[in-house]
Design a protein around this motif. Structure first.
Motif, mmCIF file in Angstrom:
data_model
loop_
_atom_site.group_PDB
_atom_site.id
_atom_site.type_symbol
_atom_site.label_atom_id
_atom_site.label_comp_id
_atom_site.label_asym_id
_atom_site.label_seq_id
_atom_site.Cartn_x
_atom_site.Cartn_y
_atom_site.Cartn_z
ATOM 1 N N PHE A 13 0.805 -1.339 -0.143
ATOM 2 C CA PHE A 13 0.148 0.248 0.152
ATOM 3 C C PHE A 13 0.953 1.307 0.010
ATOM 4 N N ALA A 14 1.788 1.416 0.715
ATOM 5 C CA ALA A 14 2.886 2.340 0.931
ATOM 6 C C ALA A 14 3.575 2.508 -0.486
ATOM 7 N N ILE A 15 3.892 1.608 -1.205
ATOM 8 C CA ILE A 15 4.583 1.561 -2.482
ATOM 9 C C ILE A 15 3.423 2.447 -3.546
ATOM 10 N N PHE A 16 2.454 1.500 -3.400
ATOM 11 C CA PHE A 16 1.011 2.074 -4.478
ATOM 12 C C PHE A 16 0.748 3.519 -4.179
ATOM 13 N N ILE A 17 1.017 4.037 -2.859
ATOM 14 C CA ILE A 17 0.789 5.481 -2.582
ATOM 15 C C ILE A 17 1.849 6.359 -3.170
ATOM 16 N N GLY A 18 3.050 5.450 -2.849
ATOM 17 C CA GLY A 18 4.354 6.500 -3.456
ATOM 18 C C GLY A 18 4.355 6.613 -4.923
ATOM 19 N N ILE A 19 3.991 5.340 -5.532
ATOM 20 C CA ILE A 19 3.723 5.509 -7.068
ATOM 21 C C ILE A 19 2.772 6.513 -7.630
ATOM 22 N N LEU A 20 1.515 6.667 -6.839
ATOM 23 C CA LEU A 20 0.552 7.552 -7.069
ATOM 24 C C LEU A 20 1.252 9.209 -7.014
ATOM 25 N N LEU A 21 1.905 9.212 -5.827
ATOM 26 C CA LEU A 21 2.562 10.598 -5.517
ATOM 27 C C LEU A 21 3.688 10.797 -6.636
ATOM 28 N N TYR A 22 4.383 9.882 -7.012
ATOM 29 C CA TYR A 22 5.242 10.215 -8.012
ATOM 30 C C TYR A 22 4.830 10.487 -9.282
ATOM 31 N N VAL A 23 3.706 9.633 -9.895
ATOM 32 C CA VAL A 23 3.322 10.019 -10.992
ATOM 33 C C VAL A 23 2.342 11.272 -10.975
ATOM 34 N N LYS A 24 2.139 11.821 -9.676
ATOM 35 C CA LYS A 24 1.330 12.982 -9.394
ATOM 36 C C LYS A 24 -0.225 12.772 -9.894
ATOM 37 N N VAL A 25 -0.606 11.687 -9.495
ATOM 38 C CA VAL A 25 -2.109 11.217 -9.708
ATOM 39 C C VAL A 25 -3.196 12.420 -8.831
ATOM 40 N N PRO A 26 -2.666 12.729 -7.671
ATOM 41 C CA PRO A 26 -3.582 13.772 -7.093
ATOM 42 C C PRO A 26 -3.740 14.952 -7.696
ATOM 43 N N GLY A 27 -2.503 15.484 -8.305
ATOM 44 C CA GLY A 27 -2.637 16.658 -9.085
ATOM 45 C C GLY A 27 -3.578 16.588 -10.563
ATOM 46 N N ILE A 28 -3.572 15.403 -11.100
ATOM 47 C CA ILE A 28 -4.183 15.004 -12.170
ATOM 48 C C ILE A 28 -5.502 14.969 -11.914
ATOM 49 N N ILE A 29 -6.033 14.263 -10.615
ATOM 50 C CA ILE A 29 -7.514 14.246 -10.356
ATOM 51 C C ILE A 29 -8.018 15.675 -10.094
ATOM 52 N N ALA A 30 -7.179 16.348 -9.161
ATOM 53 C CA ALA A 30 -7.511 17.710 -8.940
ATOM 54 C C ALA A 30 -8.018 18.324 -9.999
ATOM 55 N N LYS A 31 -6.922 18.465 -10.995
ATOM 56 C CA LYS A 31 -7.015 19.283 -12.323
ATOM 57 C C LYS A 31 -8.444 18.625 -13.160
ATOM 58 N N GLN A 32 -8.496 17.540 -12.946
ATOM 59 C CA GLN A 32 -9.622 16.985 -13.969
ATOM 60 C C GLN A 32 -11.015 17.520 -12.981
ATOM 61 N N LEU A 33 -11.078 17.539 -11.717
ATOM 62 C CA LEU A 33 -12.087 18.070 -10.980
ATOM 63 C C LEU A 33 -12.250 19.457 -11.026
ATOM 64 N N GLU A 38 -15.139 23.706 -13.606
ATOM 65 C CA GLU A 38 -14.972 24.821 -14.651
ATOM 66 C C GLU A 38 -16.220 24.814 -15.666
ATOM 67 N N ARG A 39 -16.176 23.420 -16.363
ATOM 68 C CA ARG A 39 -17.272 23.153 -17.140
ATOM 69 C C ARG A 39 -18.800 23.203 -16.685
ATOM 70 N N ILE A 40 -19.104 22.917 -15.532
ATOM 71 C CA ILE A 40 -20.406 22.927 -15.122
ATOM 72 C C ILE A 40 -20.419 24.224 -14.757
ATOM 73 N N LYS A 41 -19.560 25.178 -14.365
ATOM 74 C CA LYS A 41 -19.758 26.634 -14.133
ATOM 75 C C LYS A 41 -19.883 27.372 -15.415
ATOM 76 N N ASN A 42 -19.557 27.093 -16.326
ATOM 77 C CA ASN A 42 -19.620 27.588 -17.692
ATOM 78 C C ASN A 42 -21.019 27.277 -18.175
ATOM 79 N N GLU A 43 -21.508 26.007 -18.023
ATOM 80 C CA GLU A 43 -22.653 25.505 -18.530
ATOM 81 C C GLU A 43 -24.038 26.292 -17.775
ATOM 82 N N LEU A 44 -23.738 26.512 -16.308
ATOM 83 C CA LEU A 44 -24.655 27.089 -15.493
ATOM 84 C C LEU A 44 -24.690 28.643 -16.059
ATOM 85 N N ASP A 45 -23.497 29.139 -16.267
ATOM 86 C CA ASP A 45 -23.450 30.599 -16.807
ATOM 87 C C ASP A 45 -24.195 30.756 -18.101
#
Length: 161
Positions: A13-33, A38-45
């Motif tokens: 699990f620690a290795i898996f979390i390390g790989i996720l952090l190394y590949v920067k998955v949380p940033g990618i997920i945050a960017k996608q979110l 932003e798309r939802i905000k634009n659609e609402l606007d």
């Protein structure tokens, strides 16, 4: 501890979390979110803008409808005025026509009266001439002649009818 499966699960699990952090998955997920937000905000606007446009169009159509109704009422009022003017003109023309016909009828009656009077006068002259001729033929005395003329005048009324 190396033989404990829980240890190895924790290491994996620690290795898996390390790989996720190394590949920067949380940033990618945050960017996608963030992109999705932003798309939802634009659609609402856009939906808000479309709603405002629809309300503006609705107000414009209501204004146009009111204008059209006002124009229609003006047209109806003008048509009523024109019809009233036409009715008055027609009545005036009818009265003028009736007056002309009445005057023509009165003129024909006067002509017929004048013609009847001329015929009566002509008949009276004819009767007087006939009476005078009769007097002359019979050579009657003046006294008897006057009575004959008087009788002819009285008979004139029955001859006219």
């Amino acid at each position: 501890m190396l033989s404990d499966p829980t240890f190895w699960v924790a290491v994996a699990f620690a290795i898996f979390i390390g790989i996720l952090l190394y590949v920067k998955v949380p940033g990618i997920i945050a960017k996608q979110l963030d992109d999705r937000a932003e798309r939802i905000k634009n659609e609402l606007d856009e939906a808000q803008k479309l709603r405002e446009d629809a309300q503006a169009m609705f107000a414009d159509y209501q204004r146009r409808q009111r204008d059209a109704m006002a124009t229609a009422e003006e047209i109806v009022a003008k048509a009523k005025e024109d019809a009233e003017i036409l009715r008055k003109e027609s009545e005036a023309e009818l009265e003028a026509t009736l007056k002309r016909r009445q005057e023509m009828a009165e003129a024909k009656i006067r002509q017929a009266e004048e013609k009847a009077l001329a015929e009566v006068q002509s008949l009276a002259v004819d009767v007087a001439v006939a009476a005078a001729e009769k007097l002359m033929k019979e050579n009657i005395k003046a006294k008897e002649g006057g009575a004959l003329i008087d009788q002819s005048i009285k008979d004139l009324g029955s001859q006219l009818n």
